[in-house]
Design a protein around this motif. Structure first.
Motif, short mmCIF file in Angstrom:
data_model
loop_
_atom_site.label_atom_id
_atom_site.label_comp_id
_atom_site.label_asym_id
_atom_site.label_seq_id
_atom_site.Cartn_x
_atom_site.Cartn_y
_atom_site.Cartn_z
N GLU A 8 1.11 -1.65 -0.02
CA GLU A 8 0.07 0.04 0.18
C GLU A 8 0.96 0.65 0.15
O GLU A 8 0.60 1.85 -0.76
N ILE A 9 1.59 1.58 0.68
CA ILE A 9 2.65 2.49 1.04
C ILE A 9 3.91 2.58 -0.58
O ILE A 9 4.16 3.42 -0.84
N LEU A 34 3.33 12.51 4.41
CA LEU A 34 1.83 12.46 4.65
C LEU A 34 1.19 10.91 5.71
O LEU A 34 0.69 11.64 6.23
N LEU A 35 2.10 10.27 5.94
CA LEU A 35 1.78 8.99 6.59
C LEU A 35 1.59 9.48 7.79
O LEU A 35 1.24 8.82 8.97
N LYS A 36 2.46 9.91 8.20
CA LYS A 36 3.14 10.57 9.49
C LYS A 36 1.74 11.65 10.00
O LYS A 36 1.46 12.08 11.39
N LYS A 37 1.37 12.16 9.08
CA LYS A 37 0.34 13.34 9.50
C LYS A 37 -1.14 13.08 8.67
O LYS A 37 -1.62 13.37 7.83
N ARG A 38 -1.75 12.00 9.21
CA ARG A 38 -2.29 11.40 8.82
C ARG A 38 -4.16 12.05 8.95
O ARG A 38 -4.86 12.10 7.72
N ASP A 39 -4.28 12.87 9.65
CA ASP A 39 -5.05 13.29 10.06
C ASP A 39 -5.18 14.79 9.95
O ASP A 39 -6.60 15.20 8.98
N THR A 40 -3.81 15.39 9.68
CA THR A 40 -4.12 17.30 9.80
C THR A 40 -3.44 16.70 8.14
O THR A 40 -3.87 18.13 7.35
N LEU A 42 -3.20 14.23 5.84
CA LEU A 42 -3.05 12.53 4.98
C LEU A 42 -4.64 12.60 4.44
O LEU A 42 -5.29 13.42 3.11
N ALA A 43 -5.58 13.19 5.44
CA ALA A 43 -6.92 13.42 5.24
C ALA A 43 -7.37 14.38 4.13
O ALA A 43 -8.63 14.51 3.64
N THR A 46 -7.06 13.76 1.04
CA THR A 46 -7.71 12.67 0.08
C THR A 46 -8.86 13.42 -0.23
O THR A 46 -9.17 12.90 -1.83
#
Ligand code: ZN
Length: 200
Positions: A8-9, A34-40, A42-43, A46
């Motif tokens: 996936e990554i 992006l993966l380190k900041k998934r909420d702020t 990546l989301a 997306t």
């Protein structure tokens, strides 16, 4: 190269690496950010991408991108219908609009003629341009194309094709950038600026 971060990554990295200016190394860095900041990061990114995919379309008049067709610029009744600025890509429309001094309409070619890459007039929005020059109240076509071999080849080709329509065809001046120091300019730019000189 063996995948090292899970499929996936690795897929995320591979896709990010395709973005302009990014290669595998920058793609990997972007994926990690992006993966380190998934909420702020990546989301919301997306969500923005899903929205862009669903809403952005190509304007059927000028070829630019917007959420409406015709786009906001083509729909703006306050703009000057007599001026049509021809550009290579949508990015050039954005650049011209950032400048804020052009109040006419645009036509996005979608590329440049290139013998090397086998790109002919049929691959560009040339027919649409001639149609607009013939059918509407356009008095002047401004060719705002790059100062490259392909850009100038395309400009001369378009000037020839536009000649029978009777509209005035102009090109952007080339020369000394605002705030530019002569010491830093290349010889070609100085020569062009000298040729394009005007009364002070
Ligand atoms: Zn448009």
């Amino acid at each position: 190269m063996a995948a090292s971060a899970g499929p996936e990554i690795e897929r995320l990295i591979a896709l990010l690496s395709k973005l302009p200016g990014l290669g595998p190394r920058s793609g990997r860095r972007a994926a990690l950010a992006l993966l380190k900041k998934r909420d702020t990061l990546l989301a919301p990114l997306t969500a923005a991408m899903v929205e862009a995919q669903a809403k952005v379309r190509t304007c059927s008049v000028c070829g630019s991108l917007d959420t409406s067709d015709p786009c906001a610029i083509c729909s703006d009744a306050t703009r000057d219908n007599r001026l049509l600025c021809v550009v290579e890509e949508v990015g050039s429309v954005w650049a011209m609009e950032r400048g804020g001094s052009f109040k006419g309409r645009y036509h996005v070619l979608g590329g440049l003629l290139s013998a090397l890459d086998g790109i002919g007039p049929e691959a560009l929005r040339v027919g649409e341009l001639l149609g607009r020059a013939n059918a509407s109240e356009i008095a002047e076509v401004i060719l705002a194309l790059p100062a490259t071999v392909d850009g100038q080849t395309t400009a001369h080709y378009l000037a020839d094709r536009l000649a029978p329509t009777g509209v005035s065809v102009t090109m952007l001046a080339r020369g000394v950038p605002v705030g530019g120091d002569l010491d830093w300019l290349d010889d070609g730019t100085i020569a062009q600026a000298l040729r394009a000189r005007r009364p002070a």
